[in-house]
Scaffold this motif. Structure first.
Motif, mmCIF file in Angstrom:
data_model
loop_
_atom_site.group_PDB
_atom_site.id
_atom_site.type_symbol
_atom_site.label_atom_id
_atom_site.label_comp_id
_atom_site.label_asym_id
_atom_site.label_seq_id
_atom_site.Cartn_x
_atom_site.Cartn_y
_atom_site.Cartn_z
ATOM 1 N N PRO A 165 50.904 53.710 16.856
ATOM 2 C CA PRO A 165 50.646 53.880 15.425
ATOM 3 C C PRO A 165 51.581 54.928 14.831
ATOM 4 C CG PRO A 165 48.977 55.020 16.708
ATOM 5 C CD PRO A 165 49.833 54.269 17.695
ATOM 6 N N LEU A 166 52.053 54.662 13.614
ATOM 7 C CA LEU A 166 52.944 55.575 12.909
ATOM 8 C C LEU A 166 52.135 56.266 11.819
ATOM 9 C CD1 LEU A 166 55.960 53.117 12.551
ATOM 10 C CD2 LEU A 166 55.720 54.980 14.221
ATOM 11 N N LEU A 167 52.073 57.591 11.870
ATOM 12 C CA LEU A 167 51.195 58.330 10.970
ATOM 13 C C LEU A 167 51.969 59.206 9.992
ATOM 14 C CD1 LEU A 167 48.239 59.427 13.277
ATOM 15 C CD2 LEU A 167 48.563 57.306 11.993
ATOM 16 N N ALA A 168 51.473 59.227 8.768
ATOM 17 C CA ALA A 168 52.023 60.079 7.716
ATOM 18 C C ALA A 168 50.945 61.047 7.254
ATOM 19 C CB ALA A 168 52.509 59.235 6.542
ATOM 20 N N ALA A 192 54.621 64.350 5.122
ATOM 21 C CA ALA A 192 55.290 64.660 6.387
ATOM 22 C C ALA A 192 55.058 63.552 7.396
ATOM 23 C CB ALA A 192 54.785 65.988 6.951
ATOM 24 N N VAL A 193 56.117 63.213 8.109
ATOM 25 C CA VAL A 193 56.039 62.280 9.244
ATOM 26 C C VAL A 193 56.584 63.039 10.445
ATOM 27 C CG1 VAL A 193 56.760 60.072 10.205
ATOM 28 C CG2 VAL A 193 56.320 60.273 7.745
ATOM 29 N N PRO A 194 55.716 63.609 11.280
ATOM 30 C CA PRO A 194 56.190 64.472 12.364
ATOM 31 C C PRO A 194 56.926 63.748 13.492
ATOM 32 C CG PRO A 194 53.907 64.970 11.790
ATOM 33 C CD PRO A 194 54.259 63.681 11.126
ATOM 34 N N CYS A 195 56.610 62.460 13.709
ATOM 35 C CA CYS A 195 57.240 61.755 14.830
ATOM 36 C C CYS A 195 57.567 60.321 14.424
ATOM 37 C CB CYS A 195 56.327 61.770 16.061
ATOM 38 S SG CYS A 195 57.135 61.165 17.560
ATOM 39 N N VAL A 196 58.799 60.122 13.995
ATOM 40 C CA VAL A 196 59.244 58.815 13.517
ATOM 41 C C VAL A 196 59.385 57.820 14.668
ATOM 42 C CG1 VAL A 196 61.169 57.611 12.393
ATOM 43 C CG2 VAL A 196 60.395 59.834 11.518
ATOM 44 N N SER A 197 59.756 58.312 15.869
ATOM 45 C CA SER A 197 60.098 57.433 16.996
ATOM 46 C C SER A 197 59.238 57.751 18.218
ATOM 47 C CB SER A 197 61.577 57.589 17.349
ATOM 48 O OG SER A 197 62.398 57.204 16.268
ATOM 49 N N PRO A 198 57.994 57.262 18.254
ATOM 50 C CA PRO A 198 57.095 57.639 19.352
ATOM 51 C C PRO A 198 57.494 57.106 20.719
ATOM 52 C CG PRO A 198 56.047 56.053 17.874
ATOM 53 C CD PRO A 198 57.301 56.496 17.206
ATOM 54 N N TRP A 213 67.570 56.678 21.581
ATOM 55 C CA TRP A 213 67.493 55.318 21.068
ATOM 56 C C TRP A 213 66.070 54.770 21.133
ATOM 57 C CZ3 TRP A 213 72.059 53.348 24.557
ATOM 58 C CH2 TRP A 213 73.280 53.783 24.023
ATOM 59 N N ASN A 214 65.858 53.644 20.441
ATOM 60 C CA ASN A 214 64.617 52.901 20.620
ATOM 61 C C ASN A 214 64.808 51.909 21.780
ATOM 62 O OD1 ASN A 214 65.941 50.589 19.675
ATOM 63 N ND2 ASN A 214 64.683 50.363 17.846
ATOM 64 N N PRO A 215 63.831 51.085 22.126
ATOM 65 C CA PRO A 215 63.972 50.222 23.308
ATOM 66 C C PRO A 215 65.105 49.209 23.227
ATOM 67 C CG PRO A 215 61.682 50.360 22.646
ATOM 68 C CD PRO A 215 62.476 51.001 21.557
ATOM 69 N N ASP A 216 65.593 48.942 22.034
ATOM 70 C CA ASP A 216 66.691 47.989 21.861
ATOM 71 C C ASP A 216 68.058 48.668 21.885
ATOM 72 O OD1 ASP A 216 64.888 45.794 21.534
ATOM 73 O OD2 ASP A 216 64.513 46.479 19.486
ATOM 74 N N GLY A 257 62.867 49.096 14.178
ATOM 75 C CA GLY A 257 61.535 49.098 13.571
ATOM 76 C C GLY A 257 61.121 50.464 13.059
ATOM 77 N N GLU A 258 61.502 51.519 13.778
ATOM 78 C CA GLU A 258 61.174 52.879 13.357
ATOM 79 C C GLU A 258 61.761 53.173 11.982
ATOM 80 O OE1 GLU A 258 61.390 52.571 17.796
ATOM 81 O OE2 GLU A 258 62.653 51.918 16.136
ATOM 82 N N SER A 259 63.016 52.764 11.798
ATOM 83 C CA SER A 259 63.713 53.016 10.543
ATOM 84 C C SER A 259 63.132 52.168 9.413
ATOM 85 C CB SER A 259 65.204 52.716 10.710
ATOM 86 O OG SER A 259 65.742 53.409 11.818
ATOM 87 N N ALA A 260 62.907 50.894 9.679
ATOM 88 C CA ALA A 260 62.378 50.002 8.646
ATOM 89 C C ALA A 260 61.024 50.481 8.146
ATOM 90 C CB ALA A 260 62.270 48.581 9.190
#
Length: 306
Positions: A64-67, A116-122, A131-134, A149-152
């Motif tokens: 989950p991405l949290l703001a 605030a988004v403390p962790c964009v890339s979990p 990097w992400n998995p790709d 996906g993190e960026s989008a």
């Protein structure tokens, strides 16, 4: 000196799916996003509104991405954006953002909106990766319909604030692993030769070459210099190959390269770079430097005339 080739791929040939899969197979989980970040956010629910702005699913695992938003959001107030953990291995970016929220996050209540988004890339945070998995760097892919996906997800979250944001500060690190792992991997992925560089010993900022804000950057540097040392230029007068705008500040094509700090087109924006591997600093000083940078950036942005 001739360096050994990166262990994945064929020198001079960009990676394909097989090489990306081989790289991903080498990456192991080293820490927990749930324990380190999600759990740390729970106590903040007493003072902030915390919401899920998206989720990433990799190999069946959901992140989950949290703001975090200030309570009592008002459209007539200036908006401040803080992001961290765009690169998962840059630890003080994540924990600096969390420390700021815990210790100082309500200081601007009634004066400004805070997001605030403390962790964009979990996924990358857990695996201490850039990097992400790709094998994509989120910090070169902040644009609509991004392949990362993190960026989008972050672009979609911040889209309503584009052109309406007073401040965006993005918290990063430069580490020894940049030269030992991440830049060699990047060169191999792209089928290019790796050209070694030096790692700057100290804190520095990245300003947008197309939208320079020198007085703002220097106000942040002056505040951080009271906490930790500022990186000097190398023998060529550069930091990571970039020209200095002023001591401790480099100019880079932040907007053109799709970096996080440009998403909102904020009036004031910067990217912090902490150096945690220096013998002259400690992990806590790295967090304190990030917090000092955020507080100084906010103070400057809110004191500037409209």
């Amino acid at each position: 000196m001739t360096l050994p080739p990166y262990p994945i791929g064929t020198p001079g040939q960009p990676w394909g799916p097989a090489e990306v899969a081989a790289w991903r197979a080498r990456v192991v989980r080293q820490r927990s996003y749930a324990d380190d970040v999600l759990a740390a956010l729970e106590p903040l629910r007493q003072a902030f509104d915390i919401s899920e702005y998206g989720a990433l699913v990799y190999d069946g695992e959901r992140f989950p991405l949290l703001a975090v938003r200030s309570r009592g959001w008002r459209d007539d107030l200036p908006t401040l954006v803080i992001t961290g953990g765009v690169h998962g291995y840059e630890t003080s970016g994540v924990h600096g953002a969390l420390q700021f929220l815990s210790d100082h996050g309500t200081e601007t209540a009634g004066q400004a909106n805070l997001l605030a988004v403390p962790c964009v890339s979990p996924w990358a945070y857990e695996r201490v990766q850039r990097w992400n998995p790709d094998a994509l760097d989120p910090n070169r892919n902040f644009r609509p319909h991004s392949p990362a996906g993190e960026s989008a997800a972050l672009v979609a979250l911040l889209a309503p604030l584009h052109g309406r944001t007073r401040l965006h500060i993005d918290l990063h690190e430069t580490t020894d692993s940049d030269e030992g792992e991440f830049r060699p991997a990047l060169a191999a992925r792209d089928g290019e030769a790796f050209v070694p560089d030096t790692v700057p010993d100290g804190f520095y900022l990245v300003d947008d070459a197309d939208r320079p804000q020198p007085a703002f950057q220097q106000a942040v540097i002056e505040a951080v210099a009271r906490v930790t040392h500022i990186a000097p230029p190398d023998a060529h007068g550069l930091i990571i190959g970039c020209p200095l705008q002023s001591p401790g500040v480099i100019s880079y094509a932040v907007t053109r390269k799709g970096l996080c700090a440009a998403i909102t087109a904020a009036r004031f924006s910067t990217t912090t770079e902490v150096y945690p591997d220096s013998p002259r600093t400690t992990p806590q000083q790295c967090l304190d430097a990030q917090v000092a940078a955020v507080r100084a950036a906010i103070a400057y942005a809110l004191s500037a005339p409209d």
